[in-house]
Design an enzyme around this catalytic site. Structure first.
Site, PDB file in Angstrom:
ATOM      1  N   ARG A   1     -15.311  -5.527  -0.734  1.00 36.41           N
ATOM      2  CA  ARG A   1     -14.736  -5.153   0.573  1.00 36.41           C
ATOM      3  C   ARG A   1     -14.176  -3.724   0.512  1.00 36.41           C
ATOM      4  NH1 ARG A   1      -9.122  -3.824   2.286  1.00 36.41           N
ATOM      5  NH2 ARG A   1      -8.932  -4.431   4.459  1.00 36.41           N
ATOM      6  N   VAL A   2     -14.553  -2.908   1.461  1.00 37.40           N
ATOM      7  CA  VAL A   2     -13.996  -1.560   1.559  1.00 37.40           C
ATOM      8  C   VAL A   2     -13.069  -1.546   2.772  1.00 37.40           C
ATOM      9  CG1 VAL A   2     -14.500   0.886   1.910  1.00 37.40           C
ATOM     10  CG2 VAL A   2     -16.014  -0.519   0.484  1.00 37.40           C
ATOM     11  N   GLY A   3     -11.838  -1.131   2.549  1.00 38.84           N
ATOM     12  CA  GLY A   3     -10.860  -1.118   3.639  1.00 38.84           C
ATOM     13  C   GLY A   3     -10.703   0.252   4.256  1.00 38.84           C
ATOM     14  N   ASP A   4      -9.708   0.344   5.137  1.00 45.01           N
ATOM     15  CA  ASP A   4      -9.444   1.594   5.859  1.00 45.01           C
ATOM     16  C   ASP A   4      -9.100   2.747   4.929  1.00 45.01           C
ATOM     17  OD1 ASP A   4      -7.005  -0.044   5.407  1.00 45.01           O
ATOM     18  OD2 ASP A   4      -5.996   1.719   6.225  1.00 45.01           O
TER      19      ASP A   4
ATOM     20  N   THR B   1       0.869  -1.188   0.000  1.00 44.16           N
ATOM     21  CA  THR B   1       0.000   0.000   0.000  1.00 44.16           C
ATOM     22  C   THR B   1       0.899   1.228   0.000  1.00 44.16           C
ATOM     23  OG1 THR B   1      -1.850  -1.053   1.111  1.00 44.16           O
ATOM     24  CG2 THR B   1      -1.578   1.307   1.514  1.00 44.16           C
TER      25      THR B   1
ATOM     26  N   GLY C   1      -6.324  -3.550   7.347  1.00 42.85           N
ATOM     27  CA  GLY C   1      -7.330  -2.497   7.238  1.00 42.85           C
ATOM     28  C   GLY C   1      -8.439  -2.587   8.271  1.00 42.85           C
TER      29      GLY C   1
ATOM     30  N   THR D   1      -0.880   2.259   6.966  1.00 42.17           N
ATOM     31  CA  THR D   1      -0.894   1.032   6.174  1.00 42.17           C
ATOM     32  C   THR D   1      -0.918  -0.128   7.156  1.00 42.17           C
ATOM     33  OG1 THR D   1       0.424  -0.400   4.734  1.00 42.17           O
ATOM     34  CG2 THR D   1       1.642   1.258   5.963  1.00 42.17           C
TER      35      THR D   1
HETATM   36  N1  ASP Z   1      -4.604  -1.092   4.726  1.00 39.22           N
HETATM   37  C1  ASP Z   1      -4.757  -1.781   3.467  1.00 39.22           C
HETATM   38  C2  ASP Z   1      -6.109  -2.434   3.437  1.00 39.22           C
HETATM   39  O1  ASP Z   1      -6.457  -3.101   4.363  1.00 39.22           O
HETATM   40  C3  ASP Z   1      -3.711  -2.806   3.206  1.00 39.22           C
HETATM   41  C4  ASP Z   1      -2.287  -2.425   3.527  1.00 39.22           C
HETATM   42  O2  ASP Z   1      -2.024  -1.329   3.993  1.00 39.22           O
HETATM   43  O3  ASP Z   1      -1.388  -3.262   3.295  1.00 39.22           O
HETATM   44  O4  ASP Z   1      -6.790  -2.317   2.464  1.00 39.22           O
END
Ligand code: ASP
Length: 309
Positions: A194-197, A166, A220, A217
């Site tokens: 899926r929606v992440g952070d 990321t 998430g 990062t």
């Molecule tokens: N935070 C990111 C997510 O969960 C993944 C990452 O940072 O490696 O989408």
């Protein structure tokens, strides 16, 4: 106050053969963003740095993104302007080479904070953002890892290898304006939709001229449970330094929800931090004539900003 740009290339565990590529990528992106920061606006600098990293196939953003359970790329991205607290994000977007630029358009051209999936694609078309074939964002490495992870005898430790990637950046410019940007393909084998952070304000990024900015990062779902970016800024509002606030936020995430990750953080005085609880995080920072970078805990290598490597 010296303007500063800090960039990360993802928290995680990186295979030996990809170490050099990742470190070189964050250094190059930092130089590109820092050139924009000279006399320019922090928002332009963070978007420049993140765009640069989205275009490098070895990072988990843009081309090179990890694949979802169906073997497809779906990406999240966010930007935030610390002057006004304006923010723009996209989630689960496909067929876009640079989601960070689409997130910026959401901030600048709509009254909303986040657009998702097909709605985001329609908006991209309306804005004249070129569509790219989904396959053009899929690398052989991403496909190989996806296939490996699906195998019934998959080794869970090996599946984590190379998961990092990321990308994100925070910056303070000469006018004291602060901005952040984060972009990701998300988690390997995530469910479709899926929606992440990264798409969620306060989780995958936050910027406020009065306090600072954070680009996280890591896992998430863990980042979202503790609203990591805003949690760190809360600690800084209470008087902790960018370094201390980052460490405390990451420690809380580890202790409360077992999540590992990393952040780049700045405060309004241009004091910065690159901190992580994961095994590694590729990062680089530019301030004055100096470029700092590192990958392992405690590492801080310096070189002249003019050094081409
Ligand atoms: N935070 C990111 C997510 O969960 C993944 C990452 O940072 O490696 O989408």
């Amino acid at each position: 106050m010296l303007p500063v740009l800090v960039v990360h290339g993802g928290a995680g565990h990186i295979p030996k053969e990809r170490v050099e590529m990742s470190c070189a990528g964050v250094r190059a992106a930092t130089r590109a963003g820092y050139a924009v920061l000279q006399g320019g606006w922090s928002m332009d600098a963070v978007v420049e740095a993140v765009t640069h990293l989205e275009n490098i196939p070895s990072f988990n953003a843009g081309c090179g993104s990890v694949l979802n359970v169906k073997g497809e790329v779906e990406m999240d991205a966010i930007v935030m302007d610390g002057r006004t607290l304006a923010s723009g994000a996209v989630s689960a977007v496909r067929n876009i080479a640079n989601p960070i630029q689409l997130a910026r358009l959401v901030m600048e051209k709509t009254s909303h904070l986040c657009l998702t999936a097909e709605g985001a694609s329609q908006f991209a078309r309306a804005m004249g953002v070129p569509e790219v074939p989904g396959e053009s964002l899929v690398t052989d490495y991403a496909r190989m890892r996806w296939e490996k992870n699906l195998a019934p005898d998959a080794n869970p430790v090996e599946c984590q290898m190379g998961k990092m990637g990321t990308v994100g950046a925070v910056a303070v410019d000469a006018d004291g304006n602060i901005a952040c940007a984060t972009s990701t393909g998300g988690m390997l084998n995530k469910m479709e939709g899926r929606v992440g952070d990264t798409a969620c304000i306060g989780c995958g990024g936050y910027a406020d001229n009065r306090v600072g900015a954070v680009s996280p990062t890591g896992h998430g779902e863990a980042i979202m449970k503790v609203t990591l970016a805003r949690l760190i800024l809360f600690h800084m509002e209470q008087g902790l330094s960018s370094h201390e606030g980052s460490d405390l936020g990451l420690a809380t995430m580890k202790e409360r929800v077992g999540g590992l990750g990393g952040v780049v953080t700045v405060d309004p005085q241009g004091r910065w931090a690159a901190r992580f609880t994961s095994a590694q995080m590729a990062w680089a920072a530019a301030q004055g004539d100096t470029l700092h970078y590192g990958l392992y805990p405690g590492e801080d290598i310096t070189q002249s900003i003019g050094d081409p490597n």
